[in-house]
Design a protein around this motif. Structure first.
Motif, PDB file in Angstrom:
ATOM      1  N   PHE A  68       0.857  -1.188   0.000  1.00  0.00           N
ATOM      2  CA  PHE A  68       0.000   0.000   0.000  1.00  0.00           C
ATOM      3  C   PHE A  68       0.899   1.247   0.000  1.00  0.00           C
ATOM      4  O   PHE A  68       1.974   1.241   0.627  1.00  0.00           O
ATOM      5  N   SER A  69       0.425   2.317  -0.637  1.00  0.00           N
ATOM      6  CA  SER A  69       1.220   3.558  -0.601  1.00  0.00           C
ATOM      7  C   SER A  69       1.349   4.035   0.852  1.00  0.00           C
ATOM      8  O   SER A  69       2.368   4.601   1.247  1.00  0.00           O
ATOM      9  N   GLU A  70       0.317   3.742   1.673  1.00  0.00           N
ATOM     10  CA  GLU A  70       0.370   4.144   3.091  1.00  0.00           C
ATOM     11  C   GLU A  70       1.531   3.464   3.820  1.00  0.00           C
ATOM     12  O   GLU A  70       2.109   4.024   4.754  1.00  0.00           O
ATOM     13  N   THR A  71       1.886   2.239   3.385  1.00  0.00           N
ATOM     14  CA  THR A  71       2.997   1.529   4.039  1.00  0.00           C
ATOM     15  C   THR A  71       4.313   2.247   3.739  1.00  0.00           C
ATOM     16  O   THR A  71       5.132   2.488   4.633  1.00  0.00           O
ATOM     17  N   ARG A  72       4.490   2.621   2.462  1.00  0.00           N
ATOM     18  CA  ARG A  72       5.738   3.314   2.105  1.00  0.00           C
ATOM     19  C   ARG A  72       5.816   4.682   2.796  1.00  0.00           C
ATOM     20  O   ARG A  72       6.863   5.091   3.273  1.00  0.00           O
ATOM     21  N   GLU A  73       4.681   5.348   2.842  1.00  0.00           N
ATOM     22  CA  GLU A  73       4.672   6.672   3.492  1.00  0.00           C
ATOM     23  C   GLU A  73       4.994   6.537   4.978  1.00  0.00           C
ATOM     24  O   GLU A  73       5.747   7.327   5.541  1.00  0.00           O
ATOM     25  N   PHE A  74       4.422   5.493   5.603  1.00  0.00           N
ATOM     26  CA  PHE A  74       4.672   5.291   7.033  1.00  0.00           C
ATOM     27  C   PHE A  74       6.145   4.920   7.270  1.00  0.00           C
ATOM     28  O   PHE A  74       6.766   5.397   8.218  1.00  0.00           O
ATOM     29  N   LYS A  75       6.692   4.102   6.375  1.00  0.00           N
ATOM     30  CA  LYS A  75       8.119   3.756   6.480  1.00  0.00           C
ATOM     31  C   LYS A  75       8.969   5.036   6.431  1.00  0.00           C
ATOM     32  O   LYS A  75       9.859   5.237   7.261  1.00  0.00           O
ATOM     33  N   ASN A  76       8.669   5.908   5.463  1.00  0.00           N
ATOM     34  CA  ASN A  76       9.453   7.142   5.326  1.00  0.00           C
ATOM     35  C   ASN A  76       9.292   8.034   6.553  1.00  0.00           C
ATOM     36  O   ASN A  76      10.245   8.665   7.010  1.00  0.00           O
ATOM     37  N   ARG A  77       8.075   8.033   7.082  1.00  0.00           N
ATOM     38  CA  ARG A  77       7.836   8.852   8.291  1.00  0.00           C
ATOM     39  C   ARG A  77       8.707   8.353   9.451  1.00  0.00           C
ATOM     40  O   ARG A  77       9.363   9.127  10.138  1.00  0.00           O
ATOM     41  N   LEU A  78       8.694   7.026   9.683  1.00  0.00           N
ATOM     42  CA  LEU A  78       9.488   6.490  10.800  1.00  0.00           C
ATOM     43  C   LEU A  78      10.976   6.697  10.579  1.00  0.00           C
ATOM     44  O   LEU A  78      11.718   7.010  11.504  1.00  0.00           O
ATOM     45  N   ARG A  79      11.391   6.517   9.324  1.00  0.00           N
ATOM     46  CA  ARG A  79      12.815   6.701   9.046  1.00  0.00           C
ATOM     47  C   ARG A  79      13.232   8.130   9.412  1.00  0.00           C
ATOM     48  O   ARG A  79      14.274   8.350  10.016  1.00  0.00           O
ATOM     49  N   GLN A  80      12.391   9.074   9.060  1.00  0.00           N
ATOM     50  CA  GLN A  80      12.711  10.480   9.316  1.00  0.00           C
ATOM     51  C   GLN A  80      12.582  10.829  10.803  1.00  0.00           C
ATOM     52  O   GLN A  80      13.497  11.363  11.407  1.00  0.00           O
ATOM     53  N   GLU A  81      11.436  10.463  11.395  1.00  0.00           N
ATOM     54  CA  GLU A  81      11.171  10.897  12.772  1.00  0.00           C
ATOM     55  C   GLU A  81      11.985  10.105  13.785  1.00  0.00           C
ATOM     56  O   GLU A  81      12.358  10.622  14.829  1.00  0.00           O
ATOM     57  N   TRP A  82      12.235   8.834  13.503  1.00  0.00           N
ATOM     58  CA  TRP A  82      12.952   7.981  14.458  1.00  0.00           C
ATOM     59  C   TRP A  82      14.416   7.789  14.072  1.00  0.00           C
ATOM     60  O   TRP A  82      15.160   7.144  14.785  1.00  0.00           O
ATOM     61  N   ASN A  83      14.781   8.293  12.902  1.00  0.00           N
ATOM     62  CA  ASN A  83      16.168   8.217  12.456  1.00  0.00           C
ATOM     63  C   ASN A  83      16.689   6.779  12.496  1.00  0.00           C
ATOM     64  O   ASN A  83      17.755   6.512  13.063  1.00  0.00           O
ATOM     65  N   MET A  84      15.929   5.869  11.916  1.00  0.00           N
ATOM     66  CA  MET A  84      16.344   4.467  11.979  1.00  0.00           C
ATOM     67  C   MET A  84      16.966   4.009  10.665  1.00  0.00           C
ATOM     68  O   MET A  84      16.724   4.567   9.605  1.00  0.00           O
ATOM     69  N   THR A 194      -6.751  -5.224  10.205  1.00  0.00           N
ATOM     70  CA  THR A 194      -6.142  -5.734  11.443  1.00  0.00           C
ATOM     71  C   THR A 194      -4.799  -6.403  11.162  1.00  0.00           C
ATOM     72  O   THR A 194      -4.077  -6.772  12.094  1.00  0.00           O
ATOM     73  N   SER A 195      -4.468  -6.599   9.909  1.00  0.00           N
ATOM     74  CA  SER A 195      -3.163  -7.114   9.487  1.00  0.00           C
ATOM     75  C   SER A 195      -2.939  -6.560   8.096  1.00  0.00           C
ATOM     76  O   SER A 195      -3.850  -6.593   7.253  1.00  0.00           O
ATOM     77  N   ILE A 196      -1.756  -6.023   7.835  1.00  0.00           N
ATOM     78  CA  ILE A 196      -1.552  -5.280   6.587  1.00  0.00           C
ATOM     79  C   ILE A 196      -0.363  -5.842   5.811  1.00  0.00           C
ATOM     80  O   ILE A 196       0.770  -5.807   6.276  1.00  0.00           O
ATOM     81  N   GLY A 197      -0.671  -6.386   4.636  1.00  0.00           N
ATOM     82  CA  GLY A 197       0.398  -6.900   3.774  1.00  0.00           C
ATOM     83  C   GLY A 197       0.352  -6.158   2.459  1.00  0.00           C
ATOM     84  O   GLY A 197       0.411  -4.937   2.417  1.00  0.00           O
ATOM     85  N   CYS A 198       0.193  -6.902   1.351  1.00  0.00           N
ATOM     86  CA  CYS A 198       0.140  -6.273   0.030  1.00  0.00           C
ATOM     87  C   CYS A 198      -1.283  -5.815  -0.295  1.00  0.00           C
ATOM     88  O   CYS A 198      -2.252  -6.359   0.235  1.00  0.00           O
ATOM     89  N   PHE A 199      -1.393  -4.837  -1.223  1.00  0.00           N
ATOM     90  CA  PHE A 199      -2.695  -4.191  -1.436  1.00  0.00           C
ATOM     91  C   PHE A 199      -3.750  -5.002  -2.183  1.00  0.00           C
ATOM     92  O   PHE A 199      -4.947  -4.728  -2.021  1.00  0.00           O
ATOM     93  N   PRO A 200      -3.398  -6.016  -3.023  1.00  0.00           N
ATOM     94  CA  PRO A 200      -4.501  -6.695  -3.711  1.00  0.00           C
ATOM     95  C   PRO A 200      -5.520  -7.232  -2.693  1.00  0.00           C
ATOM     96  O   PRO A 200      -5.126  -7.796  -1.663  1.00  0.00           O
ATOM     97  N   PRO A 201      -6.802  -7.061  -2.983  1.00  0.00           N
ATOM     98  CA  PRO A 201      -7.830  -7.507  -2.022  1.00  0.00           C
ATOM     99  C   PRO A 201      -7.739  -9.001  -1.720  1.00  0.00           C
ATOM    100  O   PRO A 201      -8.165  -9.451  -0.672  1.00  0.00           O
TER     101      PRO A 201
END
Ligand code: SF4
Length: 243
Positions: A68-84, A194-201
């Motif tokens: 999901f695009s939300e997964t990539r966005e969340f990854k980028n957010r954590l990388r930036q905010e948490w400096n991981m 409740t569990s998030i993997g790849c976007f295809p339904p």
């Protein structure tokens, strides 16, 4: 690590807190631990705990190309905010080549093969390439039947040690931690997943938690795991030991 060492570690760590387990892991395998994550809520909790101990910890995100695009966005957010230290791993066979060879929407026609090409093989290659002995994972027994026998420490088929600091945490434990420390979490949980993997339904659907955490994954496909954890030392190893 042999069977009796694993049993001994499990006896010692069964009552340890997740942070105590992480500290044990970093002491036992100095500079030889890593973690893969797809930024689900349990993984985010573990990342938060790890961050309290060290910043220089390698995290790997296997980007199937179907997230999901939300997964990539969340990854980028954590990388930036948490400096991981988050590395992205890509499949060795491109989506174009997969489509040419197996036809479009492999996730529908053959989800086992799709997961093998886009998740399992990239992880296997990664394990060969980097000097890591122990993999930290956010798997929990309460996530469903296929995870019921998770232990604090296990080995996989390739001989790597697997450490599960949240092994006995429930869904509520995870969310209690998220709220207690006000940490960010993947935005799709607020949209009914409740569990998030790849976007295809056919791979990830919205789900009511009363059905079980992972009931929205590969619904109707006779599949409940992507295969990244299928080589954990359950019955297979018992059978090997018997023969
Ligand atoms: S979860 Fe679905 S899209 Fe992702 S790798 Fe597996 S089958 Fe393919």
């Amino acid at each position: 690590m042999n069977k009796s060492e694993i049993a001994d570690y499990n006896n010692r760590l069964r009552t340890a807190s997740p942070k105590e387990m992480l500290l044990w892991a970093f002491r036992t395998f100095p500079y030889q631990t890593a973690m893969t994550t797809s930024f689900q809520v349990s993984g985010t909790v573990l990342m938060h705990m790890i961050r309290d101990i060290t910043f220089d910890f390698p995290l790997f995100f296997i980007d199937t190309g179907y997230h999901f695009s939300e997964t990539r966005e969340f990854k980028n957010r954590l990388r930036q905010e948490w400096n991981m230290n988050i590395h992205t791993i890509l499949p060795t066979v491109s989506r174009k080549k997969q489509d040419e060879r197996f036809g479009p929407r492999l996730y529908d026609s053959n989800p086992e093969l799709c997961c093998r090409l886009n998740k399992q093989i990239p992880l296997k290659n990664l394990k060969k390439e980097i000097a890591v002995q122990a993999w930290i994972s956010a798997l929990r027994t309460h996530q469903g039947e296929t995870r019921r026998r998770i232990q604090p420490v296990m080995t996989d088929a390739d001989g790597f040690v697997r450490i599960h600091p949240l092994w006995n945490w429930t869904w509520n434990d995870v969310w209690k931690y998220i709220h207690e420390f006000s940490i960010p979490y993947h935005p799709l949980y607020d949209k009914g997943y409740t569990s998030i993997g790849c976007f295809p339904p056919s791979c990830t659907r919205k789900n009511d938690i009363s059905n079980g955490e992972r009931a929205g994954r590969w619904k109707g496909k006779g599949k409940s795991e992507c295969g990244l954890h299928s080589d954990l030392d359950y019955e297979k190893k018992k059978e090997r030991n018997r023969s």
